[in-house]
Design a protein around this motif. Structure first.
Motif, PDB file in Angstrom:
ATOM      1  N   LYS A  95       6.527  51.488  52.466  1.00  0.00           N
ATOM      2  CA  LYS A  95       6.535  52.138  51.052  1.00  0.00           C
ATOM      3  C   LYS A  95       7.906  52.925  50.660  1.00  0.00           C
ATOM      4  N   GLU A 100       7.893  52.040  46.618  1.00  0.00           N
ATOM      5  CA  GLU A 100       6.997  51.371  45.677  1.00  0.00           C
ATOM      6  C   GLU A 100       5.545  51.345  46.300  1.00  0.00           C
ATOM      7  N   ILE A 102       2.199  50.229  48.094  1.00  0.00           N
ATOM      8  CA  ILE A 102       1.854  48.840  48.668  1.00  0.00           C
ATOM      9  C   ILE A 102       0.260  48.872  48.765  1.00  0.00           C
ATOM     10  N   CYS A 221       3.309  44.432  46.695  1.00  0.00           N
ATOM     11  CA  CYS A 221       4.172  45.600  46.290  1.00  0.00           C
ATOM     12  C   CYS A 221       4.200  45.231  44.804  1.00  0.00           C
ATOM     13  N   ALA A 235      12.053  43.900  48.185  1.00  0.00           N
ATOM     14  CA  ALA A 235      10.393  43.802  48.267  1.00  0.00           C
ATOM     15  C   ALA A 235       9.812  42.570  49.192  1.00  0.00           C
ATOM     16  N   ILE A 239       7.662  42.967  52.367  1.00  0.00           N
ATOM     17  CA  ILE A 239       6.342  42.742  52.194  1.00  0.00           C
ATOM     18  C   ILE A 239       5.889  41.483  53.295  1.00  0.00           C
TER      19      ILE A 239
END
Length: 251
Positions: A95, A100, A102, A221, A235, A239
């Motif tokens: 994160k 951002e 998660i 995310c 992202a 991820i």
């Protein structure tokens, strides 16, 4: 607990398993019958069924021990909590890389159940708290998990061409369109939600697999649309890397 819909046979089976767990390889059919007050005929049927289901094992001396199926179920029970613990540990790092929040979720029929999230401070909080459910077809998490289903399973969850509910103007409304997106997600290894669950938010998700390669959960995310344009590739990469790491730890 109210016993209006109680199933006595399951209660008896539970009593049998409890007794065997307390004295494995010690009790015969007659011992279990006498101890639990269940007649020999009923006890024979219970044990015979549980043996066929691998819940118990009848040993050469006629005694009983717990079967492999219970070991598998027990292992799965504890794994669901260890996955959340591992998620919190690993996502706490990810994160900060993405800056951002998660999230972790699993598929329950045609919905996603949110299990945990690692949140970044923000003036706007995501509404998807642990314990909350959303329709699977509107979320990247749901698509990432639905992509692993075979066609009969998929059709059972979505028997109609029209998909409900429609949460935003961007929500997928047709089963055929959802199938197309799932095909892409299956190949790519990740799925998107482009303002389909909440207006102004975009999301990327990837599946988490167990040791047999079966999808057991997904992580995602979410971010504002204007940030999505800047951080989409970051992202997506992070991820997928986190999902791979969590999948490896379940092996």
């Amino acid at each position: 607990m109210e016993k209006k819909y109680w199933v006595p046979a399951l209660e008896k089976a539970d009593d049998v398993l409890q007794a065997i767990s307390e004295q494995p390889s010690k009790l015969r059919l007659i011992d279990l019958s006498n101890r639990l007050g269940i007649n020999k005929s009923s006890m024979f049927s219970l044990l015979n069924t549980m043996e066929a289901l691998d819940w118990v094992v009848r040993e050469t001396e006629g005694t009983y021990s717990l079967g492999s199926k219970l070991g598998y179920i027990g292992n799965a029970f504890f794994k669901q909590f260890s996955l959340i613990d591992r998620f919190r540990k690993e996502a706490a790092v990810t994160k900060h890389t993405i800056q951002e929040t998660i999230q972790l979720a699993k598929l329950e029929q045609h919905e996603v159940l949110y299990l945990a999230k690692e949140e970044m401070p923000s003036p706007v909080r995501l509404a998807s708290e642990p314990g909350m459910k959303l329709p699977a077809h509107v979320t990247a998490l749901g698509k990432a998990m639905l992509a692993s289903l075979d066609m009969p399973e998929f059709v059972k969850l979505f028997p109609q061409e029209a998909l409900e509910p429609c949460l935003t103007p961007h929500t997928i409304g047709r089963r055929s369109e959802l199938l197309k997106q799932l095909g892409v997600a299956r190949v790519q290894g990740y799925a998107f939600d482009l303002q389909e669950a909440v207006m102004g938010f975009c999301c990327v998700a990837a599946p988490v697999r167990d040791a047999q390669g079966q999808v057991i959960a997904a992580i995602s995310c979410s971010m504002f649309q204007h940030e999505w344009e800047q951080k989409r590739e970051l992202a997506q990469r992070e991820i997928c890397a986190l999902a791979a790491k969590l999948s490896q730890s379940t092996a």
